[in-house]
Design a protein around this motif. Structure first.
Motif, mmCIF file in Angstrom:
data_model
loop_
_atom_site.group_PDB
_atom_site.id
_atom_site.type_symbol
_atom_site.label_atom_id
_atom_site.label_comp_id
_atom_site.label_asym_id
_atom_site.label_seq_id
_atom_site.Cartn_x
_atom_site.Cartn_y
_atom_site.Cartn_z
ATOM 1 N N ARG A 74 0.873 -1.251 -0.296
ATOM 2 C CA ARG A 74 -0.188 0.367 -0.266
ATOM 3 C C ARG A 74 0.961 1.224 0.166
ATOM 4 O O ARG A 74 0.909 2.294 -0.559
ATOM 5 N N ARG A 77 2.220 1.663 -2.741
ATOM 6 C CA ARG A 77 0.840 2.235 -4.462
ATOM 7 C C ARG A 77 0.551 3.124 -4.367
ATOM 8 O O ARG A 77 0.158 4.606 -5.023
ATOM 9 N N ALA A 78 0.618 4.241 -3.285
ATOM 10 C CA ALA A 78 0.410 5.848 -2.580
ATOM 11 C C ALA A 78 1.397 6.804 -3.568
ATOM 12 O O ALA A 78 0.941 7.572 -3.569
ATOM 13 N N GLY A 81 2.161 5.879 -9.806
ATOM 14 C CA GLY A 81 0.821 6.198 -10.488
ATOM 15 C C GLY A 81 1.107 5.100 -11.654
ATOM 16 O O GLY A 81 2.103 4.411 -11.880
ATOM 17 N N TYR A 105 -9.604 6.799 -4.722
ATOM 18 C CA TYR A 105 -8.840 5.815 -3.917
ATOM 19 C C TYR A 105 -7.517 6.665 -3.379
ATOM 20 O O TYR A 105 -6.975 5.811 -2.382
ATOM 21 N N GLN A 106 -7.160 7.529 -3.680
ATOM 22 C CA GLN A 106 -5.746 8.275 -3.049
ATOM 23 C C GLN A 106 -5.982 8.387 -2.434
ATOM 24 O O GLN A 106 -7.054 9.444 -1.733
ATOM 25 N N ARG A 107 -4.415 9.111 -1.537
ATOM 26 C CA ARG A 107 -4.319 9.527 -0.713
ATOM 27 C C ARG A 107 -4.119 10.848 -0.530
ATOM 28 O O ARG A 107 -5.137 11.668 0.275
ATOM 29 N N MET A 109 -5.225 13.417 -4.180
ATOM 30 C CA MET A 109 -5.402 13.930 -5.129
ATOM 31 C C MET A 109 -5.265 15.471 -5.916
ATOM 32 O O MET A 109 -5.677 16.018 -5.531
ATOM 33 N N ASN A 148 -2.820 11.024 -8.708
ATOM 34 C CA ASN A 148 -2.295 11.569 -7.570
ATOM 35 C C ASN A 148 -1.550 12.180 -7.436
ATOM 36 O O ASN A 148 -0.348 12.390 -6.493
ATOM 37 N N PRO A 150 1.840 10.842 -8.629
ATOM 38 C CA PRO A 150 2.513 10.729 -8.463
ATOM 39 C C PRO A 150 4.460 10.935 -9.162
ATOM 40 O O PRO A 150 4.584 11.919 -9.444
#
Ligand SMILES: Nc1ncnc2c1ncn2[C@@H]1O[C@H](COP(=O)(O)OP(=O)(O)OP(=O)(O)O)[C@@H](O)[C@H]1O
Ligand SMILES: [Mg+2]
Length: 304
Positions: A74, A77-78, A81, A105-107, A109, A148, A150
Motif C-alpha cells: 500500500r 501504491r500511494a 501512478g 481511492y488515493q491519499r 489527488m 495522485n 505520483p
C-alpha cells in the motif's frame, strides 16, 4: 550516477510450467525514463505488476522509493501512478467522473481538470467512457495514472494501438514528466518508442533481461554496423571489397551493404561512380536501430 528510486533484484515469477520472469534485476534513477522493451509474452507486464505490488513475486525484491513492495504494497501504491495494459473503466461514467473515482481511492489527488488538460481530453470531459475512441481511452488511462500526482509513473504499453501522430503526442506528454522530476518506467514493444523516449532501455526476452543500457550504447555495442543502400542503374563493383563493408545483400532492387565505416564506404562508391564503373541513385545511409540490437541478441525480430 543518479539516485536510485526503483531497485529490482532477482525478481522471479512462475505460472505453472512457464517462468514468466526469470531473476530480473535493474535499477532506475530518479528522473529517468526507463523502458522495458520486448515482444509479446516477454514478461514485461508481470515484471511491472510485481513492482507495483499488484502481483506477488515467487522470489526476489522490489524496492520503490525506499519501500519494499512485499512488506508494504500500500505504501508503494500511494507513491506511484499506474497505467494498466488493460484498464477496466466503467462504461457509463464520464471522463471527469472516472478521474474523480480513481482519485478518491488515493491519499492525495489533483484536480481532474489538471490531468484532463494535460492529456487533451477537454472535449471529452462529459463523455461516457464507452463513447471514447481507443486513443482517447488510452489517454484517459494515463490521466488516471497522474491523478495522485505520483513521483513515479508506471506505464504498460502507453501507446499501443495509437496512430503515429497520437503516439508522438503522447511521447511529448511523457517526456514532459522529466522536467517535473517524475520518474517513468514504461513497457513497449515499439523499438522507435524505446529509442526516442527512453534514457535507458532493458531489452527483455523470455523472462530475462538480455541487455540494458542507453539506446545509443546498445546500438554501438550490439549493432555497430550502418546500412548503406543504393539502387544501381548500371555497372557493378566488387561491393564486398569496398572499405568498411562486412556484408552484401540484394533486397527489393537495392544493393544493401552493412558497413562498419559508412563514410569510407560512401566515399568509395562515389569514386566508382565518378570513374564510370557504376551508375546509381537513391543512396541511403541508415544507422542501426534497437530492432537490429534485438535481432543480434535473440536471432529474432521484435515484430514477427
Ligand atoms: N495470470 C497468468 N497466468 C498464467 N500465465 C500468465 C499469466 N500472466 C502472464 N502469463 C504468462 O507469462 C508470460 C509473460 O506474460 P506477460 O503478460 O508478463 O508478458 P508481456 O511481455 O507483458 O507481453 P505483452 O507484450 O503481450 O503484453 C506469458 O507467457 C504469459 O502467457
Ligand atoms: Mg504486457
Amino acid at each position: 550516477m543518479g539516485q536510485v528510486i526503483v531497485d529490482v533484484q532477482n525478481l522471479f515469477k512462475r505460472y505453472g510450467a512457464i517462468t514468466a520472469v526469470d531473476r530480473v534485476s535493474f535499477q532506475v534513477d530518479r528522473g529517468e525514463i526507463f523502458g522495458i522493451l520486448g515482444p509479446n509474452g516477454a514478461g514485461k507486464t508481470t515484471t511491472l505488476e510485481m513492482i507495483e505490488g499488484l502481483r506477488v513475486p515467487d522470489g526476489g525484491t522490489a524496492v520503490v522509493d525506499g519501500i519494499d513492495v512485499r512488506r508494504d504494497p500500500r505504501g508503494v501504491r500511494a507513491r506511484i501512478g499506474v497505467q494498466l495494459q488493460e484498464a477496466a473503466f466503467f462504461d457509463r461514467l464520464t471522463v471527469e467522473e472516472t478521474l474523480q473515482l480513481f482519485g478518491s481511492y488515493q491519499r492525495t489527488m489533483v484536480a481532474p481538470e489538471t490531468v484532463i488538460d494535460r492529456l487533451q481530453l477537454q472535449d471529452k470531459r462529459r463523455s461516457w467512457v464507452m463513447n471514447l475512441s481507443g486513443g482517447q481511452r488510452q489517454r484517459l488511462s494515463i490521466a488516471v495514472a497522474l491523478i495522485n500526482d505520483p513521483r513515479i509513473v508506471f506505464l504498460d504499453e502507453p501507446t499501443t494501438g495509437l496512430d503515429p501522430q497520437a503516439r508522438r503526442n503522447l511521447w511529448e506528454v511523457i517526456a514532459s514528466f522529466r522536467g517535473e522530476g517524475r520518474t517513468v518506467v514504461l513497457t513497449t514493444h515499439y523499438m522507435e518508442e524505446a529509442q526516442r523516449l527512453c534514457d535507458r532501455v532493458a531489452i527483455m526476452d523470455h523472462g530475462r533481461i538480455v541487455a540494458l543500457d542507453t539506446p545509443r550504447t546498445l546500438i554501438r555495442t550490439h549493432a555497430p554496423r550502418t546500412t548503406v543502400a543504393l539502387t544501381v542503374l548500371e555497372g557493378e563493383v566488387g561491393y564486398a571489397s569496398l572499405p568498411g563493408v562486412r556484408h552484401v545483400e540484394v533486397a527489393n532492387g537495392e544493393v544493401v551493404l552493412s558497413s562498419t565505416d559508412p563514410m569510407q564506404t560512401v566515399y568509395a562508391l562515389m569514386e566508382s561512380s565518378r570513374a564510370g564503373q557504376i551508375g546509381f541513385h537513391q543512396l541511403r545511409v541508415e544507422d542501426a536501430t534497437l530492432e537490429d540490437v534485438f535481432l543480434h541478441l535473440t536471432g529474432r525480430r521484435l515484430r514477427e
